[in-house]
Design an enzyme around this catalytic site. Sequence first.
Site, PDB file in Angstrom:
ATOM      1  N   SER A 160       0.815  -1.282  -0.013  1.00 28.04           N
ATOM      2  CA  SER A 160      -0.088  -0.111  -0.017  1.00 28.04           C
ATOM      3  C   SER A 160       0.896   1.092   0.104  1.00 28.04           C
ATOM      4  O   SER A 160       1.674   1.424  -0.747  1.00 28.04           O
ATOM      5  CB  SER A 160      -0.951   0.107   1.411  1.00 28.04           C
ATOM      6  OG  SER A 160      -1.840   0.905   1.126  1.00 28.04           O
ATOM      7  N   THR A 161       0.736   2.253   0.856  1.00 26.60           N
ATOM      8  CA  THR A 161       1.617   3.386   0.902  1.00 26.60           C
ATOM      9  C   THR A 161       2.815   3.151   0.873  1.00 26.60           C
ATOM     10  O   THR A 161       3.406   2.284   1.916  1.00 26.60           O
ATOM     11  CB  THR A 161       0.957   4.252   2.286  1.00 26.60           C
ATOM     12  OG1 THR A 161      -0.470   4.462   2.102  1.00 26.60           O
ATOM     13  CG2 THR A 161       1.859   5.616   2.223  1.00 26.60           C
ATOM     14  N   HIS A 186      -2.669  -0.858  -3.514  1.00 22.68           N
ATOM     15  CA  HIS A 186      -3.747  -0.144  -3.197  1.00 22.68           C
ATOM     16  C   HIS A 186      -3.344   1.066  -4.201  1.00 22.68           C
ATOM     17  O   HIS A 186      -2.291   1.899  -3.874  1.00 22.68           O
ATOM     18  CB  HIS A 186      -3.876   0.110  -1.783  1.00 22.68           C
ATOM     19  CG  HIS A 186      -4.259  -0.791  -0.911  1.00 22.68           C
ATOM     20  ND1 HIS A 186      -4.241  -0.985   0.548  1.00 22.68           N
ATOM     21  CD2 HIS A 186      -4.605  -2.157  -1.202  1.00 22.68           C
ATOM     22  CE1 HIS A 186      -4.549  -1.905   0.992  1.00 22.68           C
ATOM     23  NE2 HIS A 186      -4.909  -2.967   0.141  1.00 22.68           N
ATOM     24  N   MET A 278      -0.267   1.392   4.952  1.00 23.68           N
ATOM     25  CA  MET A 278      -1.198   1.677   6.398  1.00 23.68           C
ATOM     26  C   MET A 278      -2.290   0.483   6.668  1.00 23.68           C
ATOM     27  O   MET A 278      -2.629  -0.168   5.421  1.00 23.68           O
ATOM     28  CB  MET A 278      -1.866   2.791   6.018  1.00 23.68           C
ATOM     29  CG  MET A 278      -1.043   4.082   5.895  1.00 23.68           C
ATOM     30  SD  MET A 278      -2.006   5.609   5.058  1.00 23.68           S
ATOM     31  CE  MET A 278      -3.263   6.013   6.373  1.00 23.68           C
ATOM     32  N   ASP A 281      -4.607  -4.832   5.987  1.00 27.68           N
ATOM     33  CA  ASP A 281      -5.016  -5.444   4.816  1.00 27.68           C
ATOM     34  C   ASP A 281      -3.746  -6.546   4.587  1.00 27.68           C
ATOM     35  O   ASP A 281      -2.590  -6.196   4.391  1.00 27.68           O
ATOM     36  CB  ASP A 281      -5.458  -4.639   3.565  1.00 27.68           C
ATOM     37  CG  ASP A 281      -5.863  -5.505   2.420  1.00 27.68           C
ATOM     38  OD1 ASP A 281      -6.259  -6.739   2.634  1.00 27.68           O
ATOM     39  OD2 ASP A 281      -5.719  -4.903   1.354  1.00 27.68           O
TER      40      ASP A 281
END
Length: 344
Positions: A160-161, A186, A278, A281
């Site tokens: 993600s991030t 993401h 973050m 998930d």
Amino acid sequence: MKQIKVLVVDDSPTMRAIIRTYLQRDPEIAVIGEAGDPYEAREAIKALSPDVITLDVNMPRMDGLEFLEKIMRLRPTPVIMVSSMVGEGAAASIEALAIGAFDCVAKPAHGNPGEAFTELAGKVKAAASAPRGMLGAGMRHAPAETDFRPNGHIVAIGASTGGVDALFSVLSAFPANCPPTVVTQHMPATFTTSFAQRLDQNCAPQVSEARDGALLEPGRIYIAPGGIAHLEISGTRNLSCRLVQGEPVSGHRPSVDALFRSAAALGPRAVGVILTGMGRDGAQGLLEMRQRGARTFGQDKETSLVYGMPRAASEAGAVERQLPLNAIPAAVLDCCQLESRMAR
């Protein structure tokens, strides 16, 4: 309570007002200044020392990407890019992430800023906590040795991030005949097309957005389309990509948990990797993979831009080995080749 100081940089006064309004709804955030172009922003940065900057990709007098590069080089500060979701805007956003932007948000479509900026305050707070030494510190590797001999394993990766740079680091180290690799990152809808193209230009294997029914083949990397469907692995012998419409899983679509749970069905034939990001998930899905005999790896805290997803997976007992980012490619490839040297 110490507030996070944000500088909003956008050539549109209306957009600056919208961003200010949404950010200042959070009591932990204070918008301390605005700028209409990079030259105004440069003076504001010197005078105000913001903790986080929001920056439009398309700026007058100096391109937003050029200004971002100067920030990363001269005064590293977390930057969240605000961009159009399509065409050149999407490609520029991927370039910004590669340069060192913390994250991107899409500009509002059809006058609905609420939907576009739902996660903006959360991303600002995460950016303010990011290690300064990680900003713009992209790592690249030479492709692996050409004598890599695949043993039929499948690799599933979630991020993600901070994942754009982390994935560049991992995937650019894969050889041209790498094991079939499926990736959920993401990312807003339409950004993943540009992301896959950028990876394809910089990696030895062939990289593309996943298509429903596409066979998983050696030398291929498949990226989950952003915001559209969950990417899963389908089949038992002749494996393929499956794009599944449905509600978000673990708060996301596509979801890393959805990908990992499908990979768990492969048992010891699968290798799972969870990278910077973050939230949680991927933690449960990776645990299911490990419980079914898969090898599982997590990025360590020191090299993660955001140590959220890897931490959650580690605390859940899902991570067999936690490694710095630059050690992950070799560990994964060793699991996926004949005569592996790695002992359990």
